[in-house]
Design a protein around this motif. Structure first.
Motif, mmCIF file in Angstrom:
data_model
loop_
_atom_site.group_PDB
_atom_site.id
_atom_site.type_symbol
_atom_site.label_atom_id
_atom_site.label_comp_id
_atom_site.label_asym_id
_atom_site.label_seq_id
_atom_site.Cartn_x
_atom_site.Cartn_y
_atom_site.Cartn_z
ATOM 1 N N ALA A 1 0.835 -1.208 0.000
ATOM 2 C CA ALA A 1 0.000 0.000 0.000
ATOM 3 C C ALA A 1 0.870 1.257 0.000
ATOM 4 C CB ALA A 1 -0.929 -0.005 1.208
ATOM 5 N N GLY A 2 2.002 1.207 0.715
ATOM 6 C CA GLY A 2 2.920 2.338 0.736
ATOM 7 C C GLY A 2 3.496 2.618 -0.644
ATOM 8 N N ILE A 3 3.902 1.553 -1.343
ATOM 9 C CA ILE A 3 4.441 1.707 -2.700
ATOM 10 C C ILE A 3 3.373 2.287 -3.627
ATOM 11 C CG2 ILE A 3 5.308 0.477 -4.735
ATOM 12 C CD1 ILE A 3 6.547 -1.576 -2.770
ATOM 13 N N ALA A 4 2.177 1.678 -3.601
ATOM 14 C CA ALA A 4 1.095 2.114 -4.486
ATOM 15 C C ALA A 4 0.716 3.571 -4.202
ATOM 16 C CB ALA A 4 -0.122 1.207 -4.312
ATOM 17 N N GLY A 5 0.565 3.895 -2.918
ATOM 18 C CA GLY A 5 0.200 5.261 -2.556
ATOM 19 C C GLY A 5 1.269 6.265 -2.946
ATOM 20 N N GLY A 6 2.531 5.913 -2.704
ATOM 21 C CA GLY A 6 3.635 6.796 -3.066
ATOM 22 C C GLY A 6 3.695 7.054 -4.559
ATOM 23 N N LEU A 7 3.484 6.001 -5.356
ATOM 24 C CA LEU A 7 3.509 6.138 -6.816
ATOM 25 C C LEU A 7 2.358 7.005 -7.314
ATOM 26 C CD1 LEU A 7 4.409 2.471 -7.874
ATOM 27 C CD2 LEU A 7 5.813 4.510 -8.285
ATOM 28 N N VAL A 8 1.149 6.726 -6.815
ATOM 29 C CA VAL A 8 -0.033 7.470 -7.279
ATOM 30 C C VAL A 8 0.063 8.946 -6.899
ATOM 31 C CG1 VAL A 8 -2.527 7.746 -6.956
ATOM 32 C CG2 VAL A 8 -1.563 5.467 -7.313
ATOM 33 N N ILE A 9 0.403 9.223 -5.645
ATOM 34 C CA ILE A 9 0.462 10.611 -5.178
ATOM 35 C C ILE A 9 1.579 11.377 -5.878
ATOM 36 C CG2 ILE A 9 0.927 12.090 -3.171
ATOM 37 C CD1 ILE A 9 -0.465 9.870 -1.484
ATOM 38 N N SER A 10 2.762 10.772 -5.996
ATOM 39 C CA SER A 10 3.890 11.452 -6.646
ATOM 40 C C SER A 10 3.582 11.732 -8.116
ATOM 41 C CB SER A 10 5.157 10.606 -6.530
ATOM 42 O OG SER A 10 5.530 10.443 -5.194
ATOM 43 N N ALA A 11 2.963 10.755 -8.788
ATOM 44 C CA ALA A 11 2.615 10.944 -10.206
ATOM 45 C C ALA A 11 1.542 12.020 -10.364
ATOM 46 C CB ALA A 11 2.132 9.622 -10.794
ATOM 47 N N LEU A 12 0.559 12.015 -9.451
ATOM 48 C CA LEU A 12 -0.518 13.012 -9.544
ATOM 49 C C LEU A 12 0.022 14.425 -9.304
ATOM 50 C CD1 LEU A 12 -3.555 13.445 -9.880
ATOM 51 C CD2 LEU A 12 -3.806 13.135 -7.409
ATOM 52 N N VAL A 13 0.895 14.560 -8.307
ATOM 53 C CA VAL A 13 1.503 15.873 -8.037
ATOM 54 C C VAL A 13 2.334 16.329 -9.226
ATOM 55 C CG1 VAL A 13 3.182 17.096 -6.578
ATOM 56 C CG2 VAL A 13 1.490 15.596 -5.534
ATOM 57 N N PHE A 14 3.088 15.402 -9.815
ATOM 58 C CA PHE A 14 3.914 15.727 -11.000
ATOM 59 C C PHE A 14 3.021 16.192 -12.157
ATOM 60 C CE2 PHE A 14 6.300 14.698 -14.843
ATOM 61 C CZ PHE A 14 7.532 15.244 -14.557
ATOM 62 N N TRP A 15 1.916 15.486 -12.364
ATOM 63 C CA TRP A 15 0.989 15.828 -13.453
ATOM 64 C C TRP A 15 0.350 17.183 -13.224
ATOM 65 C CZ3 TRP A 15 -4.563 15.908 -13.511
ATOM 66 C CH2 TRP A 15 -5.105 16.069 -14.789
ATOM 67 N N LEU A 16 -0.040 17.448 -11.962
ATOM 68 C CA LEU A 16 -0.683 18.725 -11.648
ATOM 69 C C LEU A 16 0.306 19.885 -11.760
ATOM 70 C CD1 LEU A 16 -2.879 17.656 -8.613
ATOM 71 C CD2 LEU A 16 -3.663 18.260 -10.914
#
Length: 199
Positions: A184-199
């Motif tokens: 869950a930590g890996i998945a959450g870190g990937l999703v949040i980091s990618a979303l912040v990068f996209w935004l």
């Protein structure tokens, strides 16, 4: 031309981030919750993983690992992406820890000697075995690795990726997290980091 941030600015941001993180972490870690509301996400495979206190050295190296990008990222856009990712992962993980209270069956009586045993014993006196899903250690590793690929290229990024994997494994062998916490930590870190990068 990209804006460059001074080291003093980045260190100030680091100090404020650590201060905020500590307040958030200890507030959530000490929330009073009915014991029967705390879920245990351990699976059979978790119980087969041996307890190896030596991995405490890798586990506690996380605190060096996560502050490292504040020293290497001088590019303003990369730095603010990393900082926003850090804050977002910390806040969202803490909200999950507070609203979905979890617990872990860890080795409370640390009998190992040496530095590893001392570190684990001190940590377990300070922090309760609560709020382990998702693993914030692992989640925060994602933007650290990405930041090092950005600033240092494949060689530096690759070294940091190996370090991140070692940290993730160490959370299991020191009985601080379960396998589901790490995933869950890996998945959450990937999703949040990618979303912040996209935004």
């Amino acid at each position: 031309m990209n804006e460059t941030l001074s080291l003093s600015f980045r260190l100030t941001a680091l100090g404020l981030t650590l201060f905020g993180w500590l307040i958030l972490y200890f507030f959530v870690n000490r929330l009073r919750v009915e014991p029967n509301r705390r879920i245990d996400l351990g699976i059979e495979l978790d119980r087969k993983i041996p307890y190896l206190p030596l991995f405490a050295l890798a586990y506690f190296s996380t605190y060096i690992f996560v502050i490292q990008p504040f020293f290497i990222l001088s590019d303003a856009r990369q730095f603010y992406w990393m900082l926003t990712s850090f804050v977002s992962i910390s806040v969202i993980s803490s909200l999950i820890h507070a609203t979905v209270p979890s617990k872990i069956e860890r080795v409370e009586r640390v009998t190992a000697g040496g530095l590893s045993g001392w570190m684990l014993a001190l940590f377990q006196k300070t922090c309760k075995p609560y709020g382990n899903f998702p693993s914030m250690h692992v989640g925060l590793s994602v933007p650290v690795v990405a930041a090092n690929f950005m600033a240092g290229g494949p060689a530096v990024g690759g070294v940091m990726l190996v370090w991140a994997v070692l940290i993730a494994v160490s959370t299991l062998y020191t009985k601080q997290h379960y396998i589901l916490d790490v995933l869950a930590g890996i998945a959450g870190g990937l999703v949040i980091s990618a979303l912040v990068f996209w935004l």
